[in-house]
Design a protein around this motif. Sequence first.
Motif, PDB file in Angstrom:
ATOM      1  N   THR A   1      86.445  62.055  66.060  1.00  0.00           N
ATOM      2  CA  THR A   1      85.155  61.527  65.338  1.00  0.00           C
ATOM      3  C   THR A   1      84.930  60.115  67.088  1.00  0.00           C
ATOM      4  OG1 THR A   1      86.106  61.314  62.845  1.00  0.00           O
ATOM      5  CG2 THR A   1      83.891  60.103  63.919  1.00  0.00           C
ATOM      6  N   LYS A   2      85.545  60.086  67.363  1.00  0.00           N
ATOM      7  CA  LYS A   2      84.966  58.839  68.654  1.00  0.00           C
ATOM      8  C   LYS A   2      84.535  60.109  69.443  1.00  0.00           C
ATOM      9  CE  LYS A   2      88.412  55.580  68.200  1.00  0.00           C
ATOM     10  NZ  LYS A   2      89.996  54.757  69.154  1.00  0.00           N
ATOM     11  N   THR A   3      84.701  61.131  69.603  1.00  0.00           N
ATOM     12  CA  THR A   3      84.434  62.289  70.486  1.00  0.00           C
ATOM     13  C   THR A   3      82.970  62.440  70.129  1.00  0.00           C
ATOM     14  OG1 THR A   3      85.573  63.912  69.985  1.00  0.00           O
ATOM     15  CG2 THR A   3      86.263  62.624  72.152  1.00  0.00           C
ATOM     16  N   TYR A   4      83.451  62.842  68.868  1.00  0.00           N
ATOM     17  CA  TYR A   4      81.180  63.447  68.259  1.00  0.00           C
ATOM     18  C   TYR A   4      80.423  62.410  68.190  1.00  0.00           C
ATOM     19  CZ  TYR A   4      78.114  64.835  64.329  1.00  0.00           C
ATOM     20  OH  TYR A   4      77.072  65.386  63.672  1.00  0.00           O
ATOM     21  N   VAL A   5      80.585  61.160  67.612  1.00  0.00           N
ATOM     22  CA  VAL A   5      79.486  59.976  68.386  1.00  0.00           C
ATOM     23  C   VAL A   5      78.893  60.280  69.407  1.00  0.00           C
ATOM     24  CG1 VAL A   5      79.691  57.284  67.883  1.00  0.00           C
ATOM     25  CG2 VAL A   5      81.154  59.331  65.951  1.00  0.00           C
ATOM     26  N   ALA A   6      80.207  59.834  70.426  1.00  0.00           N
ATOM     27  CA  ALA A   6      80.341  59.271  72.360  1.00  0.00           C
ATOM     28  C   ALA A   6      78.980  59.980  72.265  1.00  0.00           C
ATOM     29  CB  ALA A   6      81.047  59.229  72.900  1.00  0.00           C
ATOM     30  N   ARG A   7      79.772  61.993  71.986  1.00  0.00           N
ATOM     31  CA  ARG A   7      77.877  63.332  72.248  1.00  0.00           C
ATOM     32  C   ARG A   7      76.931  63.051  71.285  1.00  0.00           C
ATOM     33  NH1 ARG A   7      80.813  66.702  70.160  1.00  0.00           N
ATOM     34  NH2 ARG A   7      79.490  67.827  68.505  1.00  0.00           N
ATOM     35  N   LYS A   8      76.816  62.372  70.409  1.00  0.00           N
ATOM     36  CA  LYS A   8      75.911  62.052  70.119  1.00  0.00           C
ATOM     37  C   LYS A   8      74.882  60.707  70.334  1.00  0.00           C
ATOM     38  CE  LYS A   8      75.778  65.501  66.361  1.00  0.00           C
ATOM     39  NZ  LYS A   8      74.660  66.351  66.276  1.00  0.00           N
ATOM     40  N   ILE A   9      75.820  60.102  70.518  1.00  0.00           N
ATOM     41  CA  ILE A   9      74.675  58.873  71.596  1.00  0.00           C
ATOM     42  C   ILE A   9      74.411  59.025  72.906  1.00  0.00           C
ATOM     43  CG2 ILE A   9      75.205  56.804  72.602  1.00  0.00           C
ATOM     44  CD1 ILE A   9      77.250  56.161  70.014  1.00  0.00           C
ATOM     45  N   ALA A  10      75.138  59.874  73.517  1.00  0.00           N
ATOM     46  CA  ALA A  10      75.159  60.891  74.907  1.00  0.00           C
ATOM     47  C   ALA A  10      73.465  61.698  74.675  1.00  0.00           C
ATOM     48  CB  ALA A  10      75.896  62.282  75.730  1.00  0.00           C
ATOM     49  N   GLU A  11      73.463  61.995  73.668  1.00  0.00           N
ATOM     50  CA  GLU A  11      72.192  63.316  73.336  1.00  0.00           C
ATOM     51  C   GLU A  11      70.774  62.287  73.167  1.00  0.00           C
ATOM     52  OE1 GLU A  11      73.032  65.501  69.707  1.00  0.00           O
ATOM     53  OE2 GLU A  11      74.471  67.115  70.947  1.00  0.00           O
ATOM     54  N   GLY A  12      70.898  60.486  73.128  1.00  0.00           N
ATOM     55  CA  GLY A  12      70.033  59.795  72.503  1.00  0.00           C
ATOM     56  C   GLY A  12      70.103  59.475  71.677  1.00  0.00           C
ATOM     57  N   LYS A  13      70.918  59.857  70.431  1.00  0.00           N
ATOM     58  CA  LYS A  13      71.278  59.180  69.612  1.00  0.00           C
ATOM     59  C   LYS A  13      71.347  57.632  69.352  1.00  0.00           C
ATOM     60  CE  LYS A  13      70.925  63.261  66.479  1.00  0.00           C
ATOM     61  NZ  LYS A  13      69.488  63.844  66.501  1.00  0.00           N
ATOM     62  N   THR A  14      70.665  56.881  68.405  1.00  0.00           N
ATOM     63  CA  THR A  14      71.374  55.519  68.454  1.00  0.00           C
ATOM     64  C   THR A  14      72.597  56.097  67.850  1.00  0.00           C
ATOM     65  OG1 THR A  14      70.178  54.765  66.264  1.00  0.00           O
ATOM     66  CG2 THR A  14      69.657  54.283  68.203  1.00  0.00           C
ATOM     67  N   SER A  15      73.251  54.571  67.295  1.00  0.00           N
ATOM     68  CA  SER A  15      74.536  54.554  66.682  1.00  0.00           C
ATOM     69  C   SER A  15      74.701  54.955  65.291  1.00  0.00           C
ATOM     70  CB  SER A  15      75.104  52.894  67.277  1.00  0.00           C
ATOM     71  OG  SER A  15      76.311  53.184  66.663  1.00  0.00           O
ATOM     72  N   ARG A  16      73.007  54.527  64.903  1.00  0.00           N
ATOM     73  CA  ARG A  16      73.207  54.864  63.268  1.00  0.00           C
ATOM     74  C   ARG A  16      72.899  55.448  63.001  1.00  0.00           C
ATOM     75  NH1 ARG A  16      69.207  50.396  60.518  1.00  0.00           N
ATOM     76  NH2 ARG A  16      70.057  51.657  58.492  1.00  0.00           N
ATOM     77  N   ASP A  17      72.432  56.514  64.573  1.00  0.00           N
ATOM     78  CA  ASP A  17      71.963  57.639  63.841  1.00  0.00           C
ATOM     79  C   ASP A  17      73.063  59.056  64.095  1.00  0.00           C
ATOM     80  OD1 ASP A  17      68.957  57.755  63.011  1.00  0.00           O
ATOM     81  OD2 ASP A  17      68.433  58.143  65.615  1.00  0.00           O
ATOM     82  N   ALA A  18      73.733  58.293  64.472  1.00  0.00           N
ATOM     83  CA  ALA A  18      75.061  58.970  65.022  1.00  0.00           C
ATOM     84  C   ALA A  18      75.888  58.794  64.243  1.00  0.00           C
ATOM     85  CB  ALA A  18      75.679  58.989  66.587  1.00  0.00           C
ATOM     86  N   GLN A  19      75.931  58.223  62.921  1.00  0.00           N
ATOM     87  CA  GLN A  19      76.923  57.662  61.673  1.00  0.00           C
ATOM     88  C   GLN A  19      75.543  58.563  60.731  1.00  0.00           C
ATOM     89  OE1 GLN A  19      76.678  53.553  60.576  1.00  0.00           O
ATOM     90  NE2 GLN A  19      78.027  52.394  62.617  1.00  0.00           N
ATOM     91  N   ARG A  20      74.232  58.613  60.376  1.00  0.00           N
ATOM     92  CA  ARG A  20      74.429  59.592  59.585  1.00  0.00           C
ATOM     93  C   ARG A  20      74.199  60.761  60.416  1.00  0.00           C
ATOM     94  NH1 ARG A  20      69.467  57.017  61.209  1.00  0.00           N
ATOM     95  NH2 ARG A  20      69.166  54.878  60.161  1.00  0.00           N
ATOM     96  N   CYS A  21      74.625  61.440  61.058  1.00  0.00           N
ATOM     97  CA  CYS A  21      75.189  62.827  60.958  1.00  0.00           C
ATOM     98  C   CYS A  21      76.305  63.030  60.634  1.00  0.00           C
ATOM     99  CB  CYS A  21      74.474  63.083  62.746  1.00  0.00           C
ATOM    100  SG  CYS A  21      73.509  63.138  63.861  1.00  0.00           S
ATOM    101  N   HIS A  22      77.424  62.097  61.525  1.00  0.00           N
ATOM    102  CA  HIS A  22      78.548  61.869  61.389  1.00  0.00           C
ATOM    103  C   HIS A  22      79.197  61.978  59.319  1.00  0.00           C
ATOM    104  CE1 HIS A  22      82.968  61.012  60.942  1.00  0.00           C
ATOM    105  NE2 HIS A  22      82.969  62.085  61.198  1.00  0.00           N
ATOM    106  N   LYS A  23      78.105  61.478  58.890  1.00  0.00           N
ATOM    107  CA  LYS A  23      78.010  60.925  57.043  1.00  0.00           C
ATOM    108  C   LYS A  23      77.921  63.045  56.589  1.00  0.00           C
ATOM    109  CE  LYS A  23      76.560  56.748  55.792  1.00  0.00           C
ATOM    110  NZ  LYS A  23      76.457  55.331  55.841  1.00  0.00           N
ATOM    111  N   ARG A  24      77.166  63.393  57.234  1.00  0.00           N
ATOM    112  CA  ARG A  24      77.000  64.724  57.199  1.00  0.00           C
ATOM    113  C   ARG A  24      78.001  65.776  56.749  1.00  0.00           C
ATOM    114  NH1 ARG A  24      72.068  63.910  60.385  1.00  0.00           N
ATOM    115  NH2 ARG A  24      70.582  62.885  58.966  1.00  0.00           N
ATOM    116  N   VAL A  25      78.130  65.874  57.947  1.00  0.00           N
ATOM    117  CA  VAL A  25      79.481  66.371  58.927  1.00  0.00           C
ATOM    118  C   VAL A  25      80.923  66.133  57.153  1.00  0.00           C
ATOM    119  CG1 VAL A  25      81.250  66.694  60.254  1.00  0.00           C
ATOM    120  CG2 VAL A  25      79.106  66.670  61.075  1.00  0.00           C
ATOM    121  N   ILE A  26      81.003  64.733  57.134  1.00  0.00           N
ATOM    122  CA  ILE A  26      82.221  64.791  56.425  1.00  0.00           C
ATOM    123  C   ILE A  26      82.064  64.762  54.655  1.00  0.00           C
ATOM    124  CG2 ILE A  26      83.274  62.904  54.599  1.00  0.00           C
ATOM    125  CD1 ILE A  26      82.954  61.479  57.525  1.00  0.00           C
TER     126      ILE A  26
END
Length: 66
Positions: free
Chosen positions: A15-40
């Motif tokens: 999950t840490k690598t997933y969130v880091a990848r989303k942030i590297a794509e230009g998403k904010t931390s909150r956006d990365a959390q939203r994406c991860h919630k969809r995955v869950i």
Amino acid sequence: MHTITLIRMRLDPSTKTYVARKIAEGKTSRDAQRCHKRVICRQIFKILERADRNRLSNVEELAQAA
């Protein structure tokens, strides 16, 4: 969902690598959390779907045995 996301972001390496990848794509931390919630949600849905299929097959086996 929020609690699951926060705990997994804190403890789970994948999950840490997933969130880091989303942030590297230009998403904010909150956006990365939203994406991860969809995955869950998708993971939980698949688990529930499998459980439902297993229950239906058990009912069919019982009907055939009777």
